[in-house]
Design a protein around this motif. Structure first.
Motif, short mmCIF file in Angstrom:
data_model
loop_
_atom_site.label_atom_id
_atom_site.label_comp_id
_atom_site.label_asym_id
_atom_site.label_seq_id
_atom_site.Cartn_x
_atom_site.Cartn_y
_atom_site.Cartn_z
N TYR A 175 0.82 -1.22 0.00
CA TYR A 175 0.00 0.00 0.00
C TYR A 175 0.85 1.27 0.00
O TYR A 175 0.53 2.25 -0.66
CB TYR A 175 -0.91 -0.02 1.22
N ASP A 194 -9.42 -2.79 -4.68
CA ASP A 194 -10.69 -2.16 -5.01
C ASP A 194 -10.57 -0.65 -5.06
O ASP A 194 -11.48 0.05 -5.40
CB ASP A 194 -11.84 -2.65 -4.12
N HIS A 195 -9.40 -0.16 -4.70
CA HIS A 195 -9.11 1.24 -5.00
C HIS A 195 -7.60 1.41 -5.17
O HIS A 195 -6.83 0.53 -4.81
CB HIS A 195 -9.66 2.18 -3.93
N ILE A 196 -7.22 2.53 -5.75
CA ILE A 196 -5.80 2.74 -6.04
C ILE A 196 -5.16 3.46 -4.85
O ILE A 196 -5.59 4.54 -4.48
CB ILE A 196 -5.64 3.56 -7.33
N PRO A 198 -3.44 5.87 -2.58
CA PRO A 198 -2.91 7.22 -2.81
C PRO A 198 -1.38 7.30 -2.70
O PRO A 198 -0.76 8.02 -3.49
CB PRO A 198 -3.59 8.06 -1.72
N ILE A 201 0.22 6.77 -6.00
CA ILE A 201 0.09 7.87 -6.96
C ILE A 201 1.15 8.93 -6.67
O ILE A 201 1.75 9.48 -7.58
CB ILE A 201 -1.34 8.45 -6.91
N ARG B 264 -8.00 -2.58 3.44
CA ARG B 264 -8.44 -1.24 3.02
C ARG B 264 -9.50 -1.42 1.97
O ARG B 264 -9.26 -1.29 0.78
CB ARG B 264 -7.25 -0.44 2.48
N LEU B 265 -10.67 -1.81 2.47
CA LEU B 265 -11.78 -2.06 1.55
C LEU B 265 -12.59 -0.79 1.40
O LEU B 265 -13.20 -0.31 2.34
CB LEU B 265 -12.66 -3.19 2.10
N ALA B 266 -12.54 -0.23 0.22
CA ALA B 266 -13.27 1.01 -0.06
C ALA B 266 -13.50 1.09 -1.55
O ALA B 266 -12.76 1.76 -2.26
CB ALA B 266 -12.48 2.21 0.43
N LEU B 269 -13.02 4.26 -4.64
CA LEU B 269 -12.47 5.46 -4.02
C LEU B 269 -11.83 6.36 -5.09
O LEU B 269 -11.18 5.87 -6.00
CB LEU B 269 -11.42 5.02 -3.01
N LEU B 271 -9.28 8.89 -6.90
CA LEU B 271 -7.82 9.02 -6.91
C LEU B 271 -7.37 10.20 -6.05
O LEU B 271 -6.24 10.28 -5.62
CB LEU B 271 -7.32 9.25 -8.34
N ASN B 273 -8.54 10.98 -3.16
CA ASN B 273 -8.81 10.79 -1.74
C ASN B 273 -7.53 10.91 -0.93
O ASN B 273 -6.58 10.17 -1.14
CB ASN B 273 -9.43 9.40 -1.53
N HIS B 275 -7.37 10.49 2.45
CA HIS B 275 -7.47 9.80 3.74
C HIS B 275 -7.24 8.31 3.61
O HIS B 275 -7.82 7.66 2.74
CB HIS B 275 -8.86 9.99 4.34
N GLU B 276 -6.47 7.76 4.51
CA GLU B 276 -6.33 6.31 4.56
C GLU B 276 -7.45 5.77 5.43
O GLU B 276 -7.72 6.31 6.50
CB GLU B 276 -4.97 5.94 5.16
N PRO B 277 -8.11 4.68 5.00
CA PRO B 277 -9.18 4.13 5.84
C PRO B 277 -8.62 3.67 7.19
O PRO B 277 -7.49 3.21 7.26
CB PRO B 277 -9.68 2.92 5.03
#
Lengths: 251, 813
Positions: A175, A194-196, A198, A201, B264-266, B269, B271, B273, B275-277
């Motif tokens: 991550y 399920d998401h990229i 941050p 990036i 980190r299931l979201a 989300l 790009l 964002n 905040h980290e869950p």
């Protein structure tokens, strides 16, 4: 059973030596046939790309990518039970519920990254190490992270044994990327997400590209490519790995 | 020797043993569905279990060939088959789950098909033995067929009810063991029931395996999950540990924690964002479709990421005073609402175990003490809740709870679902306040499928609700893997559109559609080869919507309550193109559910033809088929009633699911009701028709047709009126409605079989086998017909068949 005990030592050695000679010759033959099958696989991929004309805005892959695929001994990256199928253009199971990707998809993903020699590449999800090896064969430096410990250890040992000294491996959470080595020209996220993340990036250089295959273990549904412009803005492109338009008449 | 002595006595029909075997066999069928949904995937389970039921057909074929030999050995054979049924239920499953079968690899690897074949062969064995026992009883006691069949049906009814009750109480693997024991006990019980001499001399041979089965180590029963299921994969990650595992008929819930590598299931989300869950627990249903239970301390800033999902859009247009969440899941919808300071929230969740996790066992983690202020959680099914409550909401959120992976392979295609039908959306709209909004979030597939289908459904729902300009009331946005559709009761205001644009621009979400949208606003952030979503949405709103749907390569016509297959996107026209691409990255274009159904049907038809024709061929070889075409009449009769019975049962199950508002209870009430009342029908069948088969049966069938047609007319309105009744009263109403239909449906089989037994006893097992094959074909055909024509037409087809059998005389040559 009992007869074997009465055999003399030399009598035991002769067949052993014979087996060793045969094995070595066989190995040579095997290597040759592996190379041949690898070449056949490359032809297949080329033909497939031409036929399906993937969304790359061109009908052929970068020849350097195909050369890289031709160099990497894929049979070294699969479990012994799968060696005979190593050069089939299909994903293969590598244990731990993971797979080595279909060479066709590896080729397209690598091509999409548009890498120059010397580029710095981060890979999240080492798996067997095959994708990393293909990237390294393009004269890039690769940092790769695997979340499943036994898989990561195996891949690290394999890459070292095969002499891929431009690849660095790590076991852990992908991550946060690899901040010490950031920024990267390209990032490949082969682990399902399920998401990229941050942080990834952030670790992408302006002008850099990130590629994420989305789908199950044995099929890729789409490739998501994140591009960071030189001004630092990001856009994503969602790419089908095939030429397919959803409307009968549309084109 | 013992066997001979057994048969020398005056035997009685072992009706209670038949009942127990029948109960165990039906329970086993439902249990296998559960077991395979856990270790593999639902579509595979469907295929294997459908074909395993061929055991009934094989039994009929073999017993008709061995007819002369079986009759004198009845008692021994009955006991042996019952015992083998018991043993094989357990042994065959344990072997089947150890096959290195991987459905996901089937397109790449032909050897996987041989494993599939092995699965069939293994699982068909228990059904074969169960069917043998029952068929042997019919053949041996042909004067008492009505009574035996009555016990057979009532057993099956109790089996359906029993297994559902057991699944609340025991784990599926524990039930497996006890079903095996039940089969063996049926064998022992039969010894006494049949009045066999010296039963204690045989009993130990059956009791010993029963004791062994009950003592088998627990390890042998541990379910071997496919290594490609999400749960297996998650547990591979260092630090992952299983916190708890509970099971009920809705599935196995597994809760996994990982202190080393956080979840980190979201989904979806942005790009952008930042905040980290926070810490999460991953919640799996049947080892798949993980959703998160997120740690909530009461500090809103920690869950800021929830404002960067597409589903947060409605909160940026208006702050709802009252919110309804359909599908609580791990509670992220609830958290998202709390983040936006919504004060009154109703959340609906079907699975009580999920509610327990969130509000009880992990209440401290989920922040339930803070969340519960202003929140009511209702254990209910979404549509049922909507139709039985009159409250109005400013916002109704339909959560994204199914998994992306499963959805994308099309495996849900055959699951009937009432959440996204045209009528469902109409119901949601009725429950909105004047300025209220409905928000539905879905996964994105490429090329678009569910997103556009939902959009088309919303247009139709608005039109059906009397809205003339639906284009003013729709809004849709997308990220790279989720889309959110908003449907508003009144036209969207300029301010709302401006707020939506701000929301999207700041999060790099694309607008798919909003009133007055220009093409240049489409496809800017998550760039597709073409602006497929925008083009689709505008086309669906335009005059050429029908042409567009027809030319689209996936099925995107709205689902309805009569054809509730939202997830079926398969179109024949696209198949050749997709097949030509399937090994070249195009496999995900293939929507698996429908082809799997068709493949199952083809296999079932082929096997059934062999099983039906083989005995005939053998009879002819032996010169024993001198019936002047009588066998064709028998074949037609039993084929027709086998098809018709399940057509009606399945179609009524679907109709009652909405009324009973709970899929599991509906299965219990409807299956049990049909089987038991048909059993009663069978029991009284001789007395009712009193020997005058032709006239009386056809009259009975006319009654059946009349009542069923009346139901098709009145049920929708009746269900509407009774929607407020409590669950138990609804169950009672359902049983009352089912009773007359099921009673009449219980007549044709025993009456027909008795006639066949009197005229051509050799054909009794054959007819039984045909009925078995027909039942199997029927369940598959019912789904196929419903996909294309709807469940009402499935009922009509059944009625035509019942009309037809009234015209087939079985007592005359």
């Amino acid at each position: 059973m009992f007869a074997a005990k009465r055999l003399s030592l030399p009598a035991l050695f002769v067949p052993l030596i014979l087996i060793a000679i045969l094995a070595t010759a066989g190995r040579g033959l095997a290597d040759e046939s592996h190379a041949q099958r690898r070449a056949e696989m490359i032809h297949l991929i080329e033909a497939d790309v031409r036929r399906t004309s993937v969304y790359l805005k061109r009908s052929a892959l970068d020849p350097r990518v195909l050369e890289a695929l031709a160099q990497v001994p894929r049979h070294e990256f699969v479990p012994s039970s799968e060696v005979s199928r190593a050069y089939q253009n299909r994903p293969l199971p590598i244990g731990h519920g993971q797979t080595i990707s279909q060479p066709y998809i590896v080729a397209i993903m690598t091509d999409l990254l548009g890498l120059e020699a010397g580029a710095r590449v981060l890979e999240i999800g080492t798996g067997s190490g095959y994708q990393a090896a293909v990237l390294a064969a393009l004269d890039t430096r690769v940092w790769t992270i695997e979340i499943i410990e036994p898989l990561g250890l195996e891949a690290a040992e394999r890459l070292q044994r095969l002499g891929y000294d431009r690849i660095e491996t790590r076991i852990g959470d992908g991550y946060y990327g690899w901040p010490e080595q950031a920024p990267f020209d390209a990032i490949v996220v082969t682990a399902a997400a399920d998401h990229i993340p941050p942080p990834l990036i952030k670790q992408l250089k302006p002008g850099g590209r990130m590629i994420i295959p989305v789908g199950g273990r044995f099929q890729v549904q789409q490739l998501v490519m994140v591009e960071k412009t030189t001004e630092g803005k990001t856009t994503t492109r969602q790419i089908l790995p095939v030429r397919f338009v959803p409307l009968t008449r549309a084109d | 020797m013992v066997r001979e002595r057994l048969n020398s006595q005056q035997l009685r029909p072992p009706v209670f043993a038949v009942m127990l075997i029948s109960a165990a066999a039906l329970a086993y069928e439902i249990l296998l569905m559960r077991l395979f949904s856990i270790i593999q995937w639902h579509h595979f389970a469907y295929m294997v279990i459908s074909l395993a039921l061929l055991g009934y057909g094989v039994s009929g074929a073999l017993l008709s060939l061995a007819h002369r030999w079986t009759s004198p050995h009845f008692a021994g054979l009955f006991v042996a088959n019952a015992a083998l049924f018991g043993v094989s239920t357990v042994v065959c499953f344990l072997f089947a789950q150890r096959l290195p079968f991987n459905t996901l690899e089937m397109i790449w690897d032909l050897t996987q098909w041989t494993y599939l074949l092995w699965s069939y062969l293994l699982l068909f064995i228990p059904f074969f033995f169960a069917a043998n026992s029952i068929c042997l009883a019919f053949s041996r006691f042909d004067a008492q067929i009505s009574r035996i069949y009555a016990f057979d049906l009532m057993g099956a009814g109790l089996g359906a009810l029993g297994i559902i009750a057991l699944l609340y109480w025991l784990s599926p693997e524990a039930i497996l063991r006890w079903l095996g024991v039940a089969g063996l006990l049926a064998a022992v019980f039969a010894l006494w029931e049949m009045n066999a001499p010296r039963p204690w001399r045989i009993a130990p041979w059956v009791l010993i395996p029963a004791v062994l089965l009950s003592l088998l180590p627990h390890d042998w029963f541990v379910l071997q999950l496919s290594q490609y299921k999400a749960l297996s994969q998650t547990l591979q990650i260092s630090g992952a540990r299983l916190l708890s595992q509970t099971s009920n008929p809705m599935g196995v819930l597994s809760l996994v924690a990982n202190d080393r590598i956080p979840f980190r299931l979201a989904p979806g989300l942005s790009l952008h964002n930042p905040h980290e869950p926070p810490e999460q627990l991953a919640l799996f249903i049947d080892g798949d479709a993980p959703t998160a239970i997120t740690r909530f301390t009461g500090d809103k800033h920690e869950i800021g990421y929830l404002d960067y999902q597409t589903s947060a859009l409605p909160y940026h247009l208006a702050k709802p005073d009252r919110l309804l969440i359909l599908g609580l899941g791990g509670g992220s919808g609830l958290l998202q609402a709390k983040y936006h300071d919504v004060e009154r929230i109703d959340a609906v969740e079907l699975n009580p175990r999920i509610i327990e996790l969130l509000t009880l066992t992990h209440a401290d983690f989920s922040g339930w003490p803070q969340l519960q202020i202003g929140t009511s959680i209702h254990e209910a099914e979404a549509r049922g809740y909507i139709s039985s409550h009159d409250d109005r909401y400013d916002l109704i959120q339909v959560s994204l709870l199914d998994s992306a992976g499963a959805g994308s392979a099309g495996v849900h295609a055959l699951n009937e679902g009432y959440l996204y039908t045209r009528e469902a959306l109409q119901d949601y709209l009725i429950r909105l306040t004047t300025d209220g909004m409905l928000s539905i979030t879905r996964w994105i597939k490429l090329p678009p499928r569910d997103g556009l289908k939902l959009f088309a459904t919303a247009i139709e729902a608005l039109r059906e609700s009397g809205v003339e300009a639906p284009d003013q009331r729709l809004m849709m946005i997308r990220g790279w893997n989720t889309s959110t559709l908003l449907v508003k009761k009144r036209p969207f205001t300029v301010q709302e559109i401006a707020d939506m644009l701000t929301f999207c621009d700041s999060r790099a979400f694309d607008t798919v559609y909003y009133p007055g949208m220009h093409a240049s606003r489409a496809n800017r952030f998550n760039i597709l080869q073409q602006a497929y979503f925008y083009e689709g949405a505008t086309a669906l709103l335009g005059n050429r919507a029908e042409t567009y749907q027809a030319e689209y390569k996936f099925q995107i016509e709205p689902a309805t309550d009569d054809r509730p297959y939202f997830f079926n996107f398969f179109k024949w026209e696209s198949l050749p193109e997709i097949l030509s691409l399937y090994r070249r990255g195009g496999f995900s274009l293939l929507e698996l559910g429908y082809p799997v159904l068709l493949l199952t049907l083809l296999q079932a038809i082929t096997a059934s033809l062999v099983l039906i024709l083989l005995p005939l061929w053998a009879f002819r070889q032996k010169g024993k088929l001198n019936l002047a075409g009588y066998h064709w009449r028998v074949g037609g009769y039993f084929l027709a009633i086998g098809l018709a019975y399940l057509f009606i049962e399945i179609a009524f199950l679907q109709k009652f699911i909405l009324f009973l508002a709970h899929p599991i209870y509906a299965v219990a009430v409807v299956l049990c009701g049909f089987l038991i009342f048909s059993g009663v029908g069978s029991f009284y069948s001789q007395r009712i028709v009193n020997g005058k088969l032709f006239h009386s049966l056809s009259r009975a069938m006319l009654w059946l047709i009349a009542i069923t047609l009346l139901y098709l007319q009145i049920l929708p309105d009746l269900f509407d009126h009774l929607a407020d009744l409590p669950g138990a009263a609804k169950a009672l109403v359902s049983l009352t409605l089912i009773a007359p239909v099921a009673f009449l449906m219980g007549l044709p089989f025993p009456l027909g079989l008795s006639k066949v037994a009197a005229r051509a006893p050799r054909l009794v097992p054959w007819a039984w086998g045909i009925n078995g094959c027909a039942s199997l074909l029927s369940s598959i055909l019912a789904s196929l017909l419903a996909i294309h024509l709807g469940f009402n037409l499935v009922v009509i087809a059944a009625l035509l068949l019942y009309l037809g059998i009234g015209l087939i005389p079985l007592e005359k040559a």
